[in-house]
Design a protein around this motif. Structure first.
Motif, short mmCIF file in Angstrom:
data_model
loop_
_atom_site.label_atom_id
_atom_site.label_comp_id
_atom_site.label_asym_id
_atom_site.label_seq_id
_atom_site.Cartn_x
_atom_site.Cartn_y
_atom_site.Cartn_z
N LYS A 177 -0.93 6.36 2.72
CA LYS A 177 0.00 6.60 1.61
C LYS A 177 0.59 8.01 1.70
N HIS A 220 -12.62 3.26 4.58
CA HIS A 220 -11.27 2.68 4.59
C HIS A 220 -10.43 3.12 3.40
N ASP A 276 -6.69 4.54 3.55
CA ASP A 276 -5.56 4.12 2.71
C ASP A 276 -4.84 5.33 2.13
N LEU A 307 0.81 -1.21 0.00
CA LEU A 307 0.00 0.00 0.00
C LEU A 307 0.85 1.26 0.00
N THR A 308 1.82 1.33 0.90
CA THR A 308 2.57 2.58 1.09
C THR A 308 3.90 2.62 0.37
#
Length: 254
Positions: A149, A141, A145, A95-96
């Motif tokens: 990020k 959500h 996210d 994700l990041t």
């Protein structure tokens, strides 16, 4: 000498043609390989006065070898790509795009024992996002996210500007750690402040909403009382908990 040079060129050409994503890669590869081979064997024929039937046989053998080499390099390239993807998924947070807990766990073990053995300084910054659950509950959500990020990108950019060797790890849901080998507490505290300020000034845009978040941070340095990496981690974690318990949006050092 001519043969050696020709085979070296063939090997290089086989590799380049097999791993690049050009149109019709095999056709390009086999055409170029056979053109070069033909030129090479014509030179050899002239120098050694070989029969044309011998040249034809050698070119046929070369074509078979070229096909086998192409397959060999394709398999090698596929294997390398699989290993790269496995390494990426094992060490990086999808994700990041920062390193994950598994990478952190290996790094803290190495840095702790190396620092103890070499009598070096080692500091750690641990932070998480204030009221992150509220962001998820209020905006969803996907908004959470985007916040994760945004925080990871801002913190990573800040650290790279300070020292490109410093690595940011996502070690939990909204929790991040930074290891700073050879950094004293006096050197680490301003870095924690810069991360804190950069994130507080950053805005995350999501679905027409502008989201702003803050951090709670714990900072500590290695001490002689730390017998293992967990002792070190617990003290930094306790400082983070102190920041959260006492109103969040602050930095605790000890």
């Amino acid at each position: 000498m001519v043969l050696h040079g020709g085979f070296a060129l063939f090997y290089l050409e086989s590799h380049v043609q097999s791993v690049h994503m050009w149109r019709w890669p095999f056709t390009r590869y086999i055409s170029l390989a056979m053109v070069n081979a033909t030129i090479l064997w014509i030179v050899v024929k002239i120098r050694l006065n070989l029969a044309w039937t011998t040249v034809a046989e050698e070119l046929l053998n070369f074509a078979i070898l070229a096909v086998l080499m192409y397959g060999y390099f394709k398999i090698q390239d596929k294997d390398r790509r699989i290993k790269d993807r496995l390494f990426q998924s094992a060490n990086w947070d999808a994700l990041t795009n920062v390193q994950n807990y598994a990478a952190y766990d290996r790094a803290i073990g190495y840095e702790f024992y190396h620092s103890v053995g070499q009598h070096r300084n080692l500091s750690m910054i641990m932070f998480d996002i204030d009221h992150f659950k509220h962001v998820n509950d209020t905006y969803g959500h996907l908004a959470g996210d985007e916040v994760l990020k945004g925080v990871a990108k801002t913190a990573s950019t800040t650290l790279k500007q300070i020292d490109p060797k410093i690595i940011l790890y996502r070690t939990g849901g909204e929790e991040f750690n930074v290891l700073l080998p050879n950094y004293t507490m006096e050197q680490t505290q301003p870095i924690a402040q810069q991360i804190f300020d950069a994130v507080a000034q950053n805005e995350v845009e999501y679905n027409g909403q502008t989201l702003r978040v803050t951090l709670s941070i714990g900072v500590s340095g290695l001490t002689v009382q730390d017998r293992n990496p967990l002792d070190f981690y617990k003290r930094v974690d306790a400082n983070l908990y102190h920041s959260k318990k006492n109103g969040r949006m602050q930095i605790t050092t000890a």
